[in-house]
Structures are given as structure tokens and as C-alpha cells.
Design an enzyme around this catalytic site. Sequence first.
Site, PDB file in Angstrom:
ATOM      1  CG  PHE A 112      44.028  40.826  39.479  1.00  0.00           C
ATOM      2  CD1 PHE A 112      42.888  41.304  39.963  1.00  0.00           C
ATOM      3  CD2 PHE A 112      44.559  41.426  38.287  1.00  0.00           C
ATOM      4  CE1 PHE A 112      42.197  42.236  39.231  1.00  0.00           C
ATOM      5  CE2 PHE A 112      43.771  42.417  37.572  1.00  0.00           C
ATOM      6  CZ  PHE A 112      42.577  42.640  38.192  1.00  0.00           C
ATOM      7  CE  LYS A 113      42.362  41.529  34.868  1.00  0.00           C
ATOM      8  NZ  LYS A 113      42.297  41.773  33.532  1.00  0.00           N
ATOM      9  CG  ASP A 114      44.454  32.956  37.017  1.00  0.00           C
ATOM     10  OD1 ASP A 114      43.564  33.156  35.938  1.00  0.00           O
ATOM     11  OD2 ASP A 114      45.543  32.877  37.216  1.00  0.00           O
TER      12      ASP A 114
END
Length: 470
Positions: A112-114
Site C-alpha cells: 500500500f505504500k506505493d
Amino acid sequence: MKYRSTRGGVSDVTFEEALFTGYAADGGILLPVSIPTVNKATLEKWRDLSFQDLATEIVSLFISETEIPKEDLQCLIKNAYASFSVPEVAPVARLKDDVTILELFHGKTWSFKDVAMSCVGQFYDYFCSKRKQHYTIVVGTSGDTGSSAIEAVRGLEWVDIVVLLPRGRCAKVQELQMTTVLEDNVHVFRVDGTSDDTDLAIKPLFMDAEFRTRHRLTSINSINWCRIMVQVVHYFYAYFQMSSDVDSPVEIVVPTGACGNVTAGCIASKLGLHVRLVCAVTCNDIVSRALSSGDYSVSQTVTPTLAPAMDIQVPYNMERIWYIFADGDTALINKLMSEFESTGSVQVPEALASKISAVITDAHEVSDDTVTSTMARVWTDNSYLVCPHTAIAVAYSLENRSKGESIPRICIATASPAKFNEAVDAAGIPWQQDERVTRLMSLPVRYEDMERNEDWSDILRKKIIAINTP
């Protein structure tokens, strides 16, 4: 739109300045001076927008047109998500037992960091190319942040990145996504310690104003306001997938570590979104203790779990959450943080805790045994794999199916299970190695090790000086 430190010593900061700021000079973290309110008519207009267009609308609330014109912003966001493996960016999976999952792992590093980091990389390139100025990013990671940050800026002309990862405490795939990147602007250290230890090594560099300014240091983990800002988007997107109107509440279950993600949810609430948030955590339970009893105190040790990105005992974004619900009372934040930083413990005032609990309505601790049993159950019932972090959120959902009033609930899926073969094995789930992992395993690696008896801050200083010496 301007920004200020949670501790009040830094103010009148532009978005560009906030983008390139880690910890503020007074030790605080940046937030908007004020959070606008989105009216119901606007929420209804946003309901049917694509993720990309919704991101443009929300992010534009926090960036002046004089800094990034909206047309440019739209292009940057479109470019950020062009490499995602699905056009909708964040598809929704609807499973048995009323389990609904927002899949935020379709970016380059399957995390999800992307979703936010890809935008941060675009913003860095936008301003650095315009100013012709070099910046050095320094970031500590518990797993996914480092690889996502590297992917966002690898090969950029005006940016170098230095990443510290906790050796032996990341999943093998997480580590390889960092150590196999060989671009000249990427510098990876494996340290003999925890992710909290990496933060302790990095913070003195940012507190040294002369050093920070001379070498243009910045951070790209969730200290960075831009990360929080973009994460606000997926709360609106999730809400619109679950609600029939903008007056109805939706419960969003958030796997929680350093509290950056749930901070974005709190900001979404302040903007006018009718959400109730649940923090799902591992046995490293400082977040659940702080929310349930006001006990914000560091434990003696960090216990490694199957969800390594959540194995954190200093969730530094809690300071932002306090600031938001204390209505910007910097004197109170200074008092709380001064006590915490000197003693490792502070009691959250009851009045503040009450305001927080109106939005973050629950905190749920999950053991490794429950993680593996949840992964196995979801696989058996749906032929659907969840990563161990996502399983913590799903465990809460399964345990609370008949909880009181019935409101729609959606769980945030923070990573692809392909990154966590060890956890899939532990759950007894038959699996075939993802071909992306097979390719990763075959690549050459490059990194430096830091040992516990070394001065990590000094090593970092020397590395940064070398990077910035022609």
C-alpha cells in the site's frame, strides 16, 4: 495552504517546503495549519470518480495552485499510477462472511505504500527538476516503506536515497526489493536492530539544522506530510465503495504500525467523511494501549511477529493524531512529547482520548496464531490469499460480524501475500512461488551492514557527506 509543526516552533511552511521536510526543526511533525471541510454536494460529485481523479481533487485541497497548477497535478498523479498492475488502482474484493477488502498492493513493490509513494516520487522530480537542486532522502523502514521509497526515486538525477532496514526482521522478499536495486542514487544499510532503532539513528541528523540544510536532507517515510496527504484518498475511495449515501457511517479496519495510515483516516474524518476507524495491531501493542486506556508507553522489547511492518513500539504519527484532536494545541503536544521523550511513557489526557475515540472507535490486538488461522480460513472459504498484516484486519472483521449496530465494514489490504511466503507456510496454505519473487531471488545484491556496537548516526553523516561531495 500552509503548514506548521505539531510543536508550534515552525510555521508558514509551503507545500514544497513540507515535501522536503522530515522532522521539523523543533522536533515536531508537519500538518496543515487548517483542514478544510468538504460539503455533502462535493462528496456526492466525487462518488463516481476514478481513483486517479479522486486523488487529484483531494490532493488539490492541500497544494496551492501557485505551487502546482491543477493541470500539472493531474498529469503527475496520472503518471504516478501508470505503472500499477490494475487500472482502477485499488480494486475491492468481496468475500464470504461479509469480509470486504480494499486491495492497495497493486503498485511496483506490492505494498500500500506505493499508492502514496509513487506520487511523492513525482512531486520530488517536479520540484527538483525545476529548481536544479539535489536532495538526500534518509529513511528507516520496518519493511515495505524502504522498497517503495527506493522504487519511487530510483534513477532520479536530483535525488539520492539512503535506507536503513532492520537485518533479519524483514521478510526476505522485502529485503531483496531493497538490496537488489543497483542504481547509483540508492544506498542501503542493513542494521543490527529494530526499525525503531533506525529512527533513533536518523532523528539527530534532522535535528542538526546546519547539517540538514547544507545537505538538503529529507525523509520519505510517514514523517513526510505528502505520504499522509495522498493516503487520505483511499479512505474516500473505500467509503464510496461501501456507502449508499454520504450521511451513512462506514467502518474501516486499518492494520496499524507507525500510525501514518490511520492518521490519514483521521484527516479524512476532519474533512467531513463519515468514517469510524479501527486500529488492528500485533502484540507490540502501544497503539492499542494508548487508545484503550491512554497508556502511551514503550515496552522493554519489540517482539518479532509474522507482520513485521507493524512491529513498532514508537508510532511517531500518534503525535499528529493528538494534534488533530487537540485542535492544534501545541502547548499540550509539547508537554506530552517532552514527557514521553524523557521517560518513554505518558498518559493521554482523558478529554483528548475521548475526542480520539469518537473517530478511532476500537483497537484490536491479534496474535500470530490468529493471523495464521485467519489466513487459512480465508483461503479455505474463498481461495483468496491475504498477507499477515491484512489478516490482522480481517480477524477483527470476522470476530465482530454480529457486533451491535450493523454498518458497512471494509478492511485495508496493505501488501500482497507474495511478499510473505514465510507466513503463508506457517498458515499451512499450499502455494506456488510468484514468478516475480523467483526473478527477484536471482538478482545481484548490494548493501552495507551496520553493527550494534557502531555509531550509526556517524556512519550516516559520513555517507551523506560523501554523496554530496563532487
